[in-house]
Design a protein around this motif. Structure first.
Motif, PDB file in Angstrom:
ATOM      1  N   ASP A 150      18.858  47.787  37.720  1.00  0.00           N
ATOM      2  CA  ASP A 150      18.658  46.379  37.438  1.00  0.00           C
ATOM      3  C   ASP A 150      17.155  46.062  37.453  1.00  0.00           C
ATOM      4  OD1 ASP A 150      18.114  46.588  40.103  1.00  0.00           O
ATOM      5  OD2 ASP A 150      19.555  45.094  40.761  1.00  0.00           O
ATOM      6  N   ARG A 151      16.825  44.829  37.395  1.00  0.00           N
ATOM      7  CA  ARG A 151      15.423  44.388  37.330  1.00  0.00           C
ATOM      8  C   ARG A 151      14.648  44.827  38.565  1.00  0.00           C
ATOM      9  NH1 ARG A 151      11.275  43.503  34.288  1.00  0.00           N
ATOM     10  NH2 ARG A 151      10.052  41.704  34.852  1.00  0.00           N
ATOM     11  N   ILE A 152      15.255  44.787  39.716  1.00  0.00           N
ATOM     12  CA  ILE A 152      14.590  45.186  40.961  1.00  0.00           C
ATOM     13  C   ILE A 152      14.222  46.668  40.907  1.00  0.00           C
ATOM     14  CG2 ILE A 152      14.849  45.389  43.465  1.00  0.00           C
ATOM     15  CD1 ILE A 152      14.655  42.499  42.454  1.00  0.00           C
ATOM     16  N   ASP A 153      15.116  47.496  40.384  1.00  0.00           N
ATOM     17  CA  ASP A 153      14.820  48.926  40.258  1.00  0.00           C
ATOM     18  C   ASP A 153      13.642  49.164  39.323  1.00  0.00           C
ATOM     19  OD1 ASP A 153      16.875  49.578  41.978  1.00  0.00           O
ATOM     20  OD2 ASP A 153      18.325  49.933  40.365  1.00  0.00           O
ATOM     21  N   GLU A 154      13.575  48.411  38.228  1.00  0.00           N
ATOM     22  CA  GLU A 154      12.463  48.554  37.294  1.00  0.00           C
ATOM     23  C   GLU A 154      11.144  48.191  37.965  1.00  0.00           C
ATOM     24  OE1 GLU A 154      13.175  46.295  33.744  1.00  0.00           O
ATOM     25  OE2 GLU A 154      15.227  47.057  33.597  1.00  0.00           O
ATOM     26  N   ILE A 155      11.122  47.121  38.726  1.00  0.00           N
ATOM     27  CA  ILE A 155       9.905  46.697  39.421  1.00  0.00           C
ATOM     28  C   ILE A 155       9.499  47.748  40.451  1.00  0.00           C
ATOM     29  CG2 ILE A 155       8.950  44.970  40.999  1.00  0.00           C
ATOM     30  CD1 ILE A 155      10.737  42.909  39.522  1.00  0.00           C
ATOM     31  N   ALA A 156      10.470  48.297  41.168  1.00  0.00           N
ATOM     32  CA  ALA A 156      10.167  49.329  42.167  1.00  0.00           C
ATOM     33  C   ALA A 156       9.587  50.575  41.519  1.00  0.00           C
ATOM     34  CB  ALA A 156      11.428  49.674  42.951  1.00  0.00           C
ATOM     35  N   LYS A 157      10.101  50.972  40.355  1.00  0.00           N
ATOM     36  CA  LYS A 157       9.575  52.143  39.653  1.00  0.00           C
ATOM     37  C   LYS A 157       8.140  51.901  39.184  1.00  0.00           C
ATOM     38  CE  LYS A 157      13.965  53.950  38.049  1.00  0.00           C
ATOM     39  NZ  LYS A 157      14.859  54.137  36.906  1.00  0.00           N
ATOM     40  N   ARG A 158       7.878  50.704  38.647  1.00  0.00           N
ATOM     41  CA  ARG A 158       6.510  50.393  38.217  1.00  0.00           C
ATOM     42  C   ARG A 158       5.553  50.401  39.394  1.00  0.00           C
ATOM     43  NH1 ARG A 158       6.462  45.039  34.981  1.00  0.00           N
ATOM     44  NH2 ARG A 158       8.445  44.735  35.980  1.00  0.00           N
TER      45      ARG A 158
END
Length: 102
Positions: free
Chosen positions: A80-88
């Motif tokens: 989800d969006r939180i996972d994308e932010i964590a990866k960045r």
């Protein structure tokens, strides 16, 4: 005379299209999953329901069928969006951490 009951022709309306879209989103194909096929059939029944009482009963059954399909659907690969932010954030921090350790 034929004593067999006449089969109604069911049409695919808005509920059927929405159900098929949700199944596609889940990655579940009705031809390979009995519960998904049942959900599509119930959606067609709901689109053609003759009265509100019948529509309510079919809607309840469709809701229960879709609950089973969703629970049994394979998990999605994407986060989800939180996972994308964590990866960045991890990518941004990694080069800094490598420079600081030298």
């Amino acid at each position: 005379m034929d004593d067999a009951p006449k089969r109604r022709t069911l049409r695919a309306g808005a509920v059927t299209k929405a159900t098929q879209a949700e199944l596609a989103e889940l990655g579940v194909k009705p031809d390979g999953n009995a519960q998904a096929a049942t959900a599509v059939r119930l959606a067609k029944e709901l689109d053609c329901a003759p009265d509100p009482k019948a529509a309510a009963a079919v809607a309840r059954e469709l809701r229960m069928a879709m609950r089973v399909v969703v629970a049994a659907a394979p998990p999605k690969e994407s986060g989800d969006r939180i996972d994308e932010i964590a990866k960045r954030r991890e990518r941004r921090i990694s080069p800094r951490a490598a420079k600081g350790s030298r």
